[in-house]
Design a protein around this motif. Sequence first.
Motif, PDB file in Angstrom:
ATOM      1  N   UNK A 223       0.809  -1.215   0.000  1.00 16.26           N
ATOM      2  CA  UNK A 223       0.000   0.000   0.000  1.00 16.26           C
ATOM      3  C   UNK A 223       0.845   1.269   0.000  1.00 16.26           C
ATOM      4  N   UNK A 224       1.957   1.283   0.755  1.00 17.58           N
ATOM      5  CA  UNK A 224       2.812   2.465   0.805  1.00 17.58           C
ATOM      6  C   UNK A 224       4.262   2.068   0.563  1.00 17.58           C
ATOM      7  N   UNK A 225       4.987   2.981  -0.080  1.00 15.24           N
ATOM      8  CA  UNK A 225       6.406   2.773  -0.364  1.00 15.24           C
ATOM      9  C   UNK A 225       7.158   4.045  -0.005  1.00 15.24           C
ATOM     10  N   UNK A 226       8.302   3.890   0.650  1.00 11.51           N
ATOM     11  CA  UNK A 226       9.231   5.008   0.809  1.00 11.51           C
ATOM     12  C   UNK A 226      10.582   4.563   0.276  1.00 11.51           C
ATOM     13  N   UNK A 227      11.380   5.519  -0.148  1.00  9.18           N
ATOM     14  CA  UNK A 227      12.687   5.219  -0.710  1.00  9.18           C
ATOM     15  C   UNK A 227      13.674   6.279  -0.252  1.00  9.18           C
ATOM     16  N   UNK A 228      14.854   5.822   0.171  1.00  9.64           N
ATOM     17  CA  UNK A 228      15.887   6.737   0.601  1.00  9.64           C
ATOM     18  C   UNK A 228      17.151   6.529  -0.225  1.00  9.64           C
ATOM     19  N   UNK A 229      17.665   7.623  -0.764  1.00 11.16           N
ATOM     20  CA  UNK A 229      18.931   7.602  -1.497  1.00 11.16           C
ATOM     21  C   UNK A 229      19.879   8.536  -0.767  1.00 11.16           C
ATOM     22  N   UNK A 230      21.071   8.680  -1.278  1.00 13.06           N
ATOM     23  CA  UNK A 230      21.997   9.623  -0.670  1.00 13.06           C
ATOM     24  C   UNK A 230      21.564  11.066  -0.843  1.00 13.06           C
ATOM     25  N   UNK A 231      20.631  11.308  -1.746  1.00 12.29           N
ATOM     26  CA  UNK A 231      20.239  12.692  -2.030  1.00 12.29           C
ATOM     27  C   UNK A 231      18.798  13.036  -1.685  1.00 12.29           C
ATOM     28  N   UNK A 232      18.059  12.107  -1.098  1.00 14.39           N
ATOM     29  CA  UNK A 232      16.695  12.469  -0.741  1.00 14.39           C
ATOM     30  C   UNK A 232      15.845  11.307  -0.268  1.00 14.39           C
ATOM     31  N   UNK A 233      14.626  11.668   0.090  1.00 14.15           N
ATOM     32  CA  UNK A 233      13.660  10.725   0.651  1.00 14.15           C
ATOM     33  C   UNK A 233      12.342  10.934  -0.073  1.00 14.15           C
ATOM     34  N   UNK A 234      11.773   9.855  -0.575  1.00 13.70           N
ATOM     35  CA  UNK A 234      10.538   9.927  -1.347  1.00 13.70           C
ATOM     36  C   UNK A 234       9.493   8.991  -0.766  1.00 13.70           C
ATOM     37  N   UNK A 235       8.227   9.294  -1.003  1.00 13.10           N
ATOM     38  CA  UNK A 235       7.114   8.445  -0.579  1.00 13.10           C
ATOM     39  C   UNK A 235       6.031   8.500  -1.646  1.00 13.10           C
ATOM     40  N   UNK A 236       5.303   7.399  -1.799  1.00 12.27           N
ATOM     41  CA  UNK A 236       4.237   7.367  -2.798  1.00 12.27           C
ATOM     42  C   UNK A 236       2.892   7.764  -2.199  1.00 12.27           C
ATOM     43  N   UNK A 237       2.930   8.492  -1.103  1.00  9.33           N
ATOM     44  CA  UNK A 237       1.710   8.970  -0.461  1.00  9.33           C
ATOM     45  C   UNK A 237       1.992  10.359   0.110  1.00  9.33           C
ATOM     46  N   UNK A 238       0.946  11.118   0.281  1.00  6.01           N
ATOM     47  CA  UNK A 238       1.082  12.449   0.871  1.00  6.01           C
ATOM     48  C   UNK A 238       1.024  12.295   2.372  1.00  6.01           C
ATOM     49  N   UNK A 239       1.985  12.887   3.049  1.00  6.55           N
ATOM     50  CA  UNK A 239       2.173  12.643   4.468  1.00  6.55           C
ATOM     51  C   UNK A 239       1.259  13.422   5.386  1.00  6.55           C
ATOM     52  N   UNK A 240       0.583  14.421   4.888  1.00  2.79           N
ATOM     53  CA  UNK A 240      -0.293  15.225   5.751  1.00  2.79           C
ATOM     54  C   UNK A 240       0.496  15.851   6.881  1.00  2.79           C
ATOM     55  N   UNK A 241       0.034  15.665   8.089  1.00  9.02           N
ATOM     56  CA  UNK A 241       0.688  16.252   9.261  1.00  9.02           C
ATOM     57  C   UNK A 241       1.626  15.280   9.975  1.00  9.02           C
ATOM     58  N   UNK A 242       1.889  14.125   9.411  1.00  3.88           N
ATOM     59  CA  UNK A 242       2.736  13.135  10.063  1.00  3.88           C
ATOM     60  C   UNK A 242       4.189  13.598  10.034  1.00  3.88           C
ATOM     61  N   UNK A 243       4.790  13.914  11.194  1.00  2.35           N
ATOM     62  CA  UNK A 243       6.164  14.438  11.207  1.00  2.35           C
ATOM     63  C   UNK A 243       7.204  13.432  10.726  1.00  2.35           C
ATOM     64  N   UNK A 244       6.891  12.130  10.786  1.00  3.55           N
ATOM     65  CA  UNK A 244       7.842  11.129  10.309  1.00  3.55           C
ATOM     66  C   UNK A 244       8.110  11.249   8.811  1.00  3.55           C
ATOM     67  N   UNK A 245       7.176  11.841   8.090  1.00  2.00           N
ATOM     68  CA  UNK A 245       7.307  11.933   6.635  1.00  2.00           C
ATOM     69  C   UNK A 245       7.366  13.376   6.133  1.00  2.00           C
ATOM     70  N   UNK A 246       7.551  14.309   7.028  1.00  3.66           N
ATOM     71  CA  UNK A 246       7.534  15.727   6.639  1.00  3.66           C
ATOM     72  C   UNK A 246       8.610  16.070   5.616  1.00  3.66           C
ATOM     73  N   UNK A 247       9.736  15.366   5.631  1.00  3.36           N
ATOM     74  CA  UNK A 247      10.831  15.656   4.704  1.00  3.36           C
ATOM     75  C   UNK A 247      10.713  14.874   3.395  1.00  3.36           C
ATOM     76  N   UNK A 248       9.678  14.061   3.260  1.00  2.00           N
ATOM     77  CA  UNK A 248       9.525  13.235   2.062  1.00  2.00           C
ATOM     78  C   UNK A 248       8.987  14.037   0.890  1.00  2.00           C
TER      79      UNK A 248
END
Length: 198
Positions: free
Chosen positions: A43-68
């Motif tokens: 249902x959800x995917x996140x990916x981290x590289x040396x240059x950034x953090x991506x997610x296939x969902x909008x994080x809303x107010x969740x601070x764990x994903x604020x930088x995605x």
Amino acid sequence: PDFAITNGGALATIGDESPWRRPLSPDQSVTLLKTLRTHPYVSKITMETGSGYWANFHHGDDPDYAHARYSDFSDFTSTSVLKITVESANHAAMAALAAGINACSCISFSGEPWYRVSHADATKWKAAEAVIAHYGFTPDEACAFGDDLIDLELVSRVGLGVAVANGIPEIRAAAKLVTGSNDEDGVAVILENVAEGR
């Protein structure tokens, strides 16, 4: 900090140096992302590289994903990925997916339907070995903290392996010491005691 072990052990940094880096290859990354994007149990995917953090969902107010940054991952064609995390209710499907890709591992997060998929050598223990070697001391002289399966090898192989009280039973059993929970600042208590020679 003097050093950091991040991305589940895929990266260790000491200042500007990276003595340990075990990303998925671009081919592994592309294969995984292509499969995960259409997998019926993901249902959800996140990916981290040396240059950034991506997610296939909008994080809303969740601070764990604020930088995605948002991505559907259709445009990643040649990226070395440090870590992919996946939300899935099907453990067998995630284990089979990782097993089907050479030099890839899949570890579950206890109590959550999330899985970390990474290079098979991307472990916290192997990253710690690189840091320990850099500083010229032995594993017996090292201290490490853990709370979940991904920390088990590290906590059991250093001189002072410490579990936090809210850690899983396997970590608490493997540790030489159990300290207070995350909410009780258990790690800080141990670090203060070590710094003061207690």
